[in-house]
Design a protein around this motif. Structure first.
Motif, PDB file in Angstrom:
ATOM      1  N   ASP A 289       0.874  -1.157   0.000  1.00 40.99           N
ATOM      2  CA  ASP A 289       0.000   0.000   0.000  1.00 40.99           C
ATOM      3  C   ASP A 289       0.920   1.218   0.000  1.00 40.99           C
ATOM      4  O   ASP A 289       1.420   1.631   1.035  1.00 40.99           O
ATOM      5  CB  ASP A 289      -0.895  -0.024   1.255  1.00 40.99           C
ATOM      6  N   ARG A 290       1.165   1.720  -1.205  1.00 41.96           N
ATOM      7  CA  ARG A 290       2.174   2.777  -1.389  1.00 41.96           C
ATOM      8  C   ARG A 290       1.882   4.008  -0.519  1.00 41.96           C
ATOM      9  O   ARG A 290       2.795   4.592   0.056  1.00 41.96           O
ATOM     10  CB  ARG A 290       2.240   3.171  -2.873  1.00 41.96           C
ATOM     11  N   ALA A 291       0.611   4.391  -0.401  1.00 42.05           N
ATOM     12  CA  ALA A 291       0.278   5.614   0.329  1.00 42.05           C
ATOM     13  C   ALA A 291       0.358   5.410   1.841  1.00 42.05           C
ATOM     14  O   ALA A 291       0.964   6.217   2.550  1.00 42.05           O
ATOM     15  CB  ALA A 291      -1.125   6.081  -0.066  1.00 42.05           C
ATOM     16  N   GLU A 292      -0.229   4.310   2.326  1.00 51.05           N
ATOM     17  CA  GLU A 292      -0.320   4.114   3.778  1.00 51.05           C
ATOM     18  C   GLU A 292       0.883   3.371   4.355  1.00 51.05           C
ATOM     19  O   GLU A 292       1.182   3.512   5.540  1.00 51.05           O
ATOM     20  CB  GLU A 292      -1.600   3.323   4.119  1.00 51.05           C
ATOM     21  N   LYS A 293       1.522   2.523   3.528  1.00 47.26           N
ATOM     22  CA  LYS A 293       2.597   1.671   4.038  1.00 47.26           C
ATOM     23  C   LYS A 293       3.794   1.692   3.088  1.00 47.26           C
ATOM     24  O   LYS A 293       4.174   0.653   2.511  1.00 47.26           O
ATOM     25  CB  LYS A 293       2.079   0.226   4.194  1.00 47.26           C
ATOM     26  N   PRO A 294       4.412   2.866   2.932  1.00 41.27           N
ATOM     27  CA  PRO A 294       5.497   2.971   1.937  1.00 41.27           C
ATOM     28  C   PRO A 294       6.710   2.106   2.280  1.00 41.27           C
ATOM     29  O   PRO A 294       7.324   1.537   1.375  1.00 41.27           O
ATOM     30  CB  PRO A 294       5.857   4.468   1.946  1.00 41.27           C
ATOM     31  N   GLY A 295       7.018   1.966   3.570  1.00 43.06           N
ATOM     32  CA  GLY A 295       8.195   1.192   3.960  1.00 43.06           C
ATOM     33  C   GLY A 295       8.021  -0.286   3.638  1.00 43.06           C
ATOM     34  O   GLY A 295       8.882  -0.922   3.010  1.00 43.06           O
TER      35      GLY A 295
END
Ligand code: ATP
Ligand code: MG
Length: 329
Positions: free
Chosen positions: A234-240
Protein backbone atom coordinates in the motif's frame (compact mmCIF):
# COMPACT_ATOMS: atom_id res chain seq x y z
CA UNK A 1 19.30 -6.58 -33.43
CA UNK A 2 17.63 -3.41 -32.13
CA UNK A 3 19.92 -0.92 -30.45
CA UNK A 4 19.72 -0.33 -26.69
CA UNK A 5 21.35 2.46 -24.69
CA UNK A 6 21.58 3.19 -20.98
CA UNK A 7 24.02 4.62 -18.49
CA UNK A 8 24.82 5.40 -14.89
CA UNK A 9 26.75 8.16 -13.19
CA UNK A 10 30.06 7.46 -11.47
CA UNK A 11 28.85 9.85 -8.77
CA UNK A 12 29.49 7.62 -5.76
CA UNK A 13 31.90 4.92 -4.65
CA UNK A 14 29.26 2.24 -5.19
CA UNK A 15 25.96 1.61 -6.90
CA UNK A 16 22.95 1.22 -4.63
CA UNK A 17 20.15 -1.31 -4.61
CA UNK A 18 17.90 1.02 -6.62
CA UNK A 19 20.47 1.19 -9.43
CA UNK A 20 20.86 -2.57 -9.25
CA UNK A 21 17.14 -3.36 -9.45
CA UNK A 22 16.09 -0.44 -11.64
CA UNK A 23 18.97 -0.73 -14.09
CA UNK A 24 21.69 -3.38 -13.89
CA UNK A 25 19.41 -6.35 -13.27
CA UNK A 26 17.28 -5.44 -16.28
CA UNK A 27 20.23 -4.68 -18.52
CA UNK A 28 22.00 -7.96 -18.12
CA UNK A 29 18.94 -9.86 -19.31
CA UNK A 30 18.64 -7.72 -22.43
CA UNK A 31 22.09 -8.31 -23.89
CA UNK A 32 21.11 -11.23 -26.13
CA UNK A 33 18.11 -9.55 -27.62
CA UNK A 34 19.67 -6.12 -28.17
CA UNK A 35 22.81 -4.52 -29.51
CA UNK A 36 23.54 -2.80 -26.21
CA UNK A 37 25.59 0.27 -25.30
CA UNK A 38 26.15 0.85 -21.59
CA UNK A 39 27.80 4.09 -20.62
CA UNK A 40 29.53 5.43 -17.54
CA UNK A 41 28.22 8.95 -17.74
CA UNK A 42 31.01 11.00 -16.18
CA UNK A 43 29.95 14.19 -17.98
CA UNK A 44 26.64 13.90 -16.14
CA UNK A 45 28.42 13.30 -12.85
CA UNK A 46 30.31 16.61 -13.04
CA UNK A 47 27.05 18.58 -13.08
CA UNK A 48 27.58 18.56 -9.32
CA UNK A 49 31.03 19.08 -7.77
CA UNK A 50 33.35 16.05 -7.94
CA UNK A 51 36.87 15.59 -6.63
CA UNK A 52 38.99 14.71 -9.72
CA UNK A 53 41.02 11.97 -8.01
CA UNK A 54 37.94 10.39 -6.50
CA UNK A 55 36.03 10.65 -9.78
CA UNK A 56 38.77 8.81 -11.67
CA UNK A 57 38.56 5.93 -9.19
CA UNK A 58 34.77 5.90 -9.23
CA UNK A 59 34.76 5.46 -13.00
CA UNK A 60 36.80 2.27 -12.64
CA UNK A 61 34.71 1.08 -9.71
CA UNK A 62 31.54 1.55 -11.71
CA UNK A 63 33.02 -0.31 -14.70
CA UNK A 64 33.89 -3.19 -12.39
CA UNK A 65 30.37 -3.21 -10.94
CA UNK A 66 28.79 -3.30 -14.41
CA UNK A 67 30.86 -6.35 -15.28
CA UNK A 68 30.38 -8.02 -11.89
CA UNK A 69 26.64 -7.39 -12.23
CA UNK A 70 26.55 -9.29 -15.50
CA UNK A 71 27.38 -6.86 -18.30
CA UNK A 72 29.62 -8.69 -20.76
CA UNK A 73 32.05 -6.17 -22.30
CA UNK A 74 32.68 -8.45 -25.27
CA UNK A 75 29.02 -8.63 -26.19
CA UNK A 76 27.88 -5.16 -25.12
CA UNK A 77 29.74 -1.89 -25.55
CA UNK A 78 30.72 -0.68 -22.07
CA UNK A 79 32.45 2.69 -22.30
CA UNK A 80 33.04 6.05 -20.60
CA UNK A 81 30.97 8.95 -21.95
CA UNK A 82 33.74 11.58 -21.90
CA UNK A 83 35.98 9.31 -23.99
CA UNK A 84 33.64 9.96 -26.92
CA UNK A 85 33.73 13.65 -27.86
CA UNK A 86 30.52 13.53 -29.90
CA UNK A 87 28.34 13.57 -26.74
CA UNK A 88 29.26 17.14 -25.81
CA UNK A 89 29.08 18.26 -29.45
CA UNK A 90 25.60 16.90 -30.12
CA UNK A 91 24.43 18.24 -26.76
CA UNK A 92 25.17 21.75 -28.01
CA UNK A 93 23.28 21.25 -31.25
CA UNK A 94 20.25 19.90 -29.38
CA UNK A 95 20.33 22.70 -26.82
CA UNK A 96 19.62 25.13 -29.64
CA UNK A 97 16.29 23.44 -30.40
CA UNK A 98 15.25 22.96 -26.75
CA UNK A 99 12.85 25.50 -25.27
CA UNK A 100 13.89 27.16 -22.03
CA UNK A 101 10.40 26.51 -20.67
CA UNK A 102 10.56 22.90 -21.79
CA UNK A 103 13.87 22.40 -19.99
CA UNK A 104 12.47 24.17 -16.91
CA UNK A 105 9.74 21.56 -16.59
CA UNK A 106 12.20 18.73 -15.91
CA UNK A 107 11.47 17.52 -12.40
CA UNK A 108 14.92 16.06 -11.71
CA UNK A 109 16.44 19.55 -11.72
CA UNK A 110 13.74 20.72 -9.33
CA UNK A 111 14.30 17.70 -7.06
CA UNK A 112 18.07 18.04 -7.07
CA UNK A 113 17.96 21.76 -6.30
CA UNK A 114 15.18 21.54 -3.71
CA UNK A 115 17.70 21.54 -0.85
CA UNK A 116 20.55 23.78 -2.01
CA UNK A 117 18.47 26.18 -4.12
CA UNK A 118 18.67 26.96 -7.84
CA UNK A 119 20.89 30.01 -7.42
CA UNK A 120 24.01 27.94 -6.77
CA UNK A 121 23.14 24.98 -9.02
CA UNK A 122 25.25 24.67 -12.18
CA UNK A 123 23.88 25.38 -15.65
CA UNK A 124 25.13 21.87 -16.48
CA UNK A 125 22.69 20.41 -13.98
CA UNK A 126 19.94 22.35 -15.72
CA UNK A 127 20.90 21.15 -19.21
CA UNK A 128 21.56 17.57 -18.03
CA UNK A 129 18.49 16.19 -19.86
CA UNK A 130 19.75 17.61 -23.18
CA UNK A 131 23.08 15.84 -22.73
CA UNK A 132 21.12 12.68 -21.97
CA UNK A 133 19.17 13.15 -25.20
CA UNK A 134 22.46 13.42 -27.09
CA UNK A 135 23.72 10.21 -25.44
CA UNK A 136 20.68 8.29 -26.59
CA UNK A 137 20.34 9.76 -30.09
CA UNK A 138 24.01 9.32 -31.04
CA UNK A 139 23.58 5.54 -31.10
CA UNK A 140 20.35 5.34 -33.16
CA UNK A 141 18.84 3.90 -30.01
CA UNK A 142 15.47 2.19 -30.15
CA UNK A 143 15.15 1.16 -26.53
CA UNK A 144 16.21 2.92 -23.32
CA UNK A 145 15.78 0.87 -20.13
CA UNK A 146 15.65 3.28 -17.19
CA UNK A 147 14.10 3.63 -13.78
CA UNK A 148 10.91 5.66 -13.79
CA UNK A 149 12.84 8.69 -12.44
CA UNK A 150 14.36 9.01 -15.92
CA UNK A 151 11.17 8.57 -17.92
CA UNK A 152 10.60 12.30 -18.34
CA UNK A 153 14.09 12.68 -19.81
CA UNK A 154 13.42 9.96 -22.37
CA UNK A 155 10.18 11.74 -23.31
CA UNK A 156 12.19 14.92 -23.87
CA UNK A 157 14.63 12.94 -26.00
CA UNK A 158 11.76 11.72 -28.17
CA UNK A 159 10.41 15.26 -28.54
CA UNK A 160 13.82 16.61 -29.53
CA UNK A 161 14.40 13.80 -32.05
CA UNK A 162 11.01 14.36 -33.66
CA UNK A 163 11.51 18.13 -33.73
CA UNK A 164 14.97 17.84 -35.27
CA UNK A 165 13.78 15.35 -37.89
CA UNK A 166 10.85 17.59 -38.80
CA UNK A 167 12.94 20.73 -39.03
CA UNK A 168 16.11 19.39 -40.63
CA UNK A 169 15.11 16.12 -42.28
CA UNK A 170 15.15 12.58 -40.99
CA UNK A 171 18.32 12.23 -38.91
CA UNK A 172 17.58 10.50 -35.59
CA UNK A 173 15.86 7.31 -34.52
CA UNK A 174 13.07 8.09 -32.03
CA UNK A 175 13.67 5.94 -28.91
CA UNK A 176 11.25 4.31 -26.49
CA UNK A 177 11.69 4.04 -22.71
CA UNK A 178 11.37 0.58 -21.16
CA UNK A 179 10.40 0.57 -17.51
CA UNK A 180 10.04 -2.47 -15.27
CA UNK A 181 6.52 -2.43 -13.87
CA UNK A 182 7.55 -4.03 -10.61
CA UNK A 183 10.43 -2.60 -8.65
CA UNK A 184 10.69 0.28 -11.11
CA UNK A 185 11.49 2.57 -8.22
CA UNK A 186 13.19 1.60 -5.00
CA UNK A 187 12.84 3.97 -2.06
CA UNK A 188 15.11 5.03 0.77
CA UNK A 189 14.89 2.59 3.69
CA UNK A 190 14.80 5.39 6.26
CA UNK A 191 12.57 7.84 4.38
CA UNK A 192 10.49 5.69 2.04
CA UNK A 193 8.85 8.76 0.51
CA UNK A 194 12.05 9.59 -1.40
CA UNK A 195 13.81 7.39 -3.93
CA UNK A 196 16.95 5.57 -2.94
CA UNK A 197 19.64 7.88 -4.27
CA UNK A 198 23.41 8.19 -4.47
CA UNK A 199 23.05 11.65 -3.01
CA UNK A 200 20.94 10.75 0.08
CA UNK A 201 21.96 12.41 3.38
CA UNK A 202 21.37 9.39 5.57
CA UNK A 203 23.61 6.44 4.72
CA UNK A 204 21.38 4.07 6.69
CA UNK A 205 18.63 4.43 4.13
CA UNK A 206 20.80 3.31 1.20
CA UNK A 207 22.01 -0.24 0.51
CA UNK A 208 25.32 -0.02 -1.37
CA UNK A 209 26.44 -2.90 -3.56
CA UNK A 210 29.87 -2.66 -1.98
CA UNK A 211 28.62 -2.59 1.63
CA UNK A 212 29.77 -5.57 3.65
CA UNK A 213 27.01 -8.21 3.83
CA UNK A 214 26.51 -7.75 7.60
CA UNK A 215 26.00 -4.02 7.09
CA UNK A 216 23.48 -4.64 4.31
CA UNK A 217 21.50 -7.02 6.51
CA UNK A 218 21.52 -4.51 9.37
CA UNK A 219 20.28 -1.67 7.17
CA UNK A 220 17.37 -3.79 5.95
CA UNK A 221 16.46 -4.99 9.43
CA UNK A 222 16.35 -1.35 10.60
CA UNK A 223 14.20 -0.17 7.67
CA UNK A 224 11.35 2.13 8.65
CA UNK A 225 7.95 0.40 8.47
CA UNK A 226 4.71 1.30 10.29
CA UNK A 227 2.70 0.26 13.36
CA UNK A 228 -0.09 -1.62 11.60
CA UNK A 229 1.77 -4.90 11.60
CA UNK A 230 0.42 -6.47 8.40
CA UNK A 231 2.55 -7.31 5.39
CA UNK A 232 0.74 -5.93 2.37
CA UNK A 233 1.50 -3.46 -0.39
CA UNK A 234 0.00 0.00 0.00
CA UNK A 235 2.17 2.78 -1.39
CA UNK A 236 0.28 5.61 0.33
CA UNK A 237 -0.32 4.11 3.78
CA UNK A 238 2.60 1.67 4.04
CA UNK A 239 5.50 2.97 1.94
CA UNK A 240 8.19 1.19 3.96
CA UNK A 241 6.63 -2.28 3.82
CA UNK A 242 5.67 -1.78 0.16
CA UNK A 243 9.27 -0.92 -0.68
CA UNK A 244 10.54 -4.04 1.09
CA UNK A 245 8.00 -6.14 -0.82
CA UNK A 246 9.22 -4.65 -4.10
CA UNK A 247 12.82 -5.36 -3.13
CA UNK A 248 12.08 -8.96 -2.17
CA UNK A 249 10.10 -9.44 -5.35
CA UNK A 250 13.02 -8.20 -7.48
CA UNK A 251 15.43 -10.48 -5.61
CA UNK A 252 13.31 -13.63 -5.80
CA UNK A 253 11.23 -13.15 -8.96
CA UNK A 254 8.04 -13.80 -6.94
CA UNK A 255 5.36 -11.19 -7.72
CA UNK A 256 4.24 -9.03 -4.76
CA UNK A 257 0.80 -10.71 -4.33
CA UNK A 258 2.57 -14.06 -3.95
CA UNK A 259 4.79 -12.57 -1.23
CA UNK A 260 1.77 -11.05 0.54
CA UNK A 261 0.25 -14.53 0.69
CA UNK A 262 3.51 -16.12 1.79
CA UNK A 263 3.98 -13.69 4.69
CA UNK A 264 0.33 -13.37 5.75
CA UNK A 265 0.09 -13.39 9.54
CA UNK A 266 3.88 -13.09 10.03
CA UNK A 267 5.62 -10.33 11.95
CA UNK A 268 7.86 -7.62 10.51
CA UNK A 269 10.92 -9.23 12.10
CA UNK A 270 10.56 -12.45 10.12
CA UNK A 271 9.74 -10.53 6.97
CA UNK A 272 12.72 -8.19 7.23
CA UNK A 273 15.08 -11.09 7.88
CA UNK A 274 13.82 -12.78 4.71
CA UNK A 275 14.40 -9.58 2.73
CA UNK A 276 17.87 -9.15 4.23
CA UNK A 277 18.83 -12.75 3.42
CA UNK A 278 17.63 -12.46 -0.16
CA UNK A 279 19.48 -9.18 -0.77
CA UNK A 280 22.71 -10.48 0.76
CA UNK A 281 22.51 -13.70 -1.28
CA UNK A 282 22.17 -11.65 -4.45
CA UNK A 283 24.71 -8.91 -3.74
CA UNK A 284 27.56 -10.68 -1.94
CA UNK A 285 28.89 -12.42 -5.09
CA UNK A 286 28.59 -9.18 -7.08
CA UNK A 287 30.61 -7.37 -4.44
CA UNK A 288 33.33 -10.04 -4.42
CA UNK A 289 33.66 -10.07 -8.20
CA UNK A 290 33.87 -6.26 -8.23
CA UNK A 291 36.76 -6.32 -5.76
CA UNK A 292 38.58 -8.92 -7.89
CA UNK A 293 38.21 -6.82 -11.03
CA UNK A 294 39.43 -3.70 -9.22
CA UNK A 295 42.64 -5.50 -8.33
CA UNK A 296 43.69 -5.12 -12.01
CA UNK A 297 43.00 -1.48 -12.98
CA UNK A 298 45.23 -1.62 -16.08
CA UNK A 299 43.06 -4.37 -17.56
CA UNK A 300 39.91 -2.32 -16.84
CA UNK A 301 41.46 0.73 -18.52
CA UNK A 302 42.42 -1.30 -21.57
CA UNK A 303 38.93 -2.66 -21.89
CA UNK A 304 37.35 0.79 -21.56
CA UNK A 305 39.69 2.26 -24.18
CA UNK A 306 38.85 -0.48 -26.70
CA UNK A 307 35.13 -0.05 -26.11
CA UNK A 308 35.35 3.75 -26.43
CA UNK A 309 36.72 3.25 -29.94
CA UNK A 310 33.76 1.07 -30.87
CA UNK A 311 31.36 3.65 -29.43
CA UNK A 312 33.04 6.59 -31.18
CA UNK A 313 32.71 4.93 -34.58
CA UNK A 314 28.93 4.89 -34.21
CA UNK A 315 28.59 8.26 -32.47
CA UNK A 316 30.77 10.19 -34.94
CA UNK A 317 28.70 9.00 -37.88
CA UNK A 318 25.48 10.23 -36.26
CA UNK A 319 27.02 13.55 -35.26
CA UNK A 320 28.18 13.97 -38.87
CA UNK A 321 24.60 13.51 -40.11
CA UNK A 322 23.29 16.08 -37.60
CA UNK A 323 25.94 18.67 -38.54
CA UNK A 324 25.19 18.13 -42.20
CA UNK A 325 21.45 18.43 -41.67
CA UNK A 326 21.82 21.73 -39.79
CA UNK A 327 23.97 23.25 -42.51
CA UNK A 328 27.19 23.12 -40.50
CA UNK A 329 29.01 20.99 -43.10
P1 ATP B 1 21.71 10.52 -8.29
O1 ATP B 1 20.84 10.51 -7.08
O2 ATP B 1 23.07 11.13 -8.09
O3 ATP B 1 21.00 10.99 -9.54
P2 ATP B 1 21.05 7.87 -8.95
O4 ATP B 1 21.03 6.95 -7.81
O5 ATP B 1 19.75 8.39 -9.45
O6 ATP B 1 22.04 9.01 -8.57
P3 ATP B 1 21.89 7.52 -11.66
O7 ATP B 1 23.28 7.26 -12.11
O8 ATP B 1 21.31 8.89 -11.86
O9 ATP B 1 21.82 7.15 -10.12
O10 ATP B 1 20.91 6.48 -12.30
C1 ATP B 1 21.35 5.24 -12.82
C2 ATP B 1 20.17 4.36 -13.16
O11 ATP B 1 19.58 3.88 -11.96
C3 ATP B 1 19.05 5.03 -13.94
O12 ATP B 1 18.57 4.11 -14.91
C4 ATP B 1 17.99 5.28 -12.90
O13 ATP B 1 16.70 5.28 -13.45
C5 ATP B 1 18.19 4.11 -11.97
N1 ATP B 1 17.80 4.42 -10.60
C6 ATP B 1 18.32 5.37 -9.82
N2 ATP B 1 17.75 5.38 -8.62
C7 ATP B 1 16.82 4.40 -8.64
C8 ATP B 1 15.87 3.90 -7.70
N3 ATP B 1 15.79 4.42 -6.48
N4 ATP B 1 15.08 2.88 -8.05
C9 ATP B 1 15.16 2.33 -9.29
N5 ATP B 1 16.01 2.75 -10.23
C10 ATP B 1 16.84 3.77 -9.92
MG1 MG C 1 19.70 9.95 -10.96
Amino acid sequence: KPRLYSGMQPSSGSLHLGNYIGALQQWRGMQDEYDAFFSIVDLHAITVAQDPKVLREQVRTLAAQYIAGGIDPDRSCLYVQSHVAAHAQLQWLLSTITGFGEASRMTQFKDKTAKGGQETASVGLFTYPILMAADILLYDTEVVPVGDDQKQHVELTRDLAERFNKRFGSTFTVPKPVILANGARIYDLQSPASKMSKSADNDKGVVWLLDEPARTAKKIRSAVTDTEGSIRADRAEKPGVTNLLDILSAMTGTPVPGLEAEFAGQGYGVFKTAVADAVVAELAPVRERTLELLADPAELDRLLAANAERAAAVADATLGRALEAMGLR
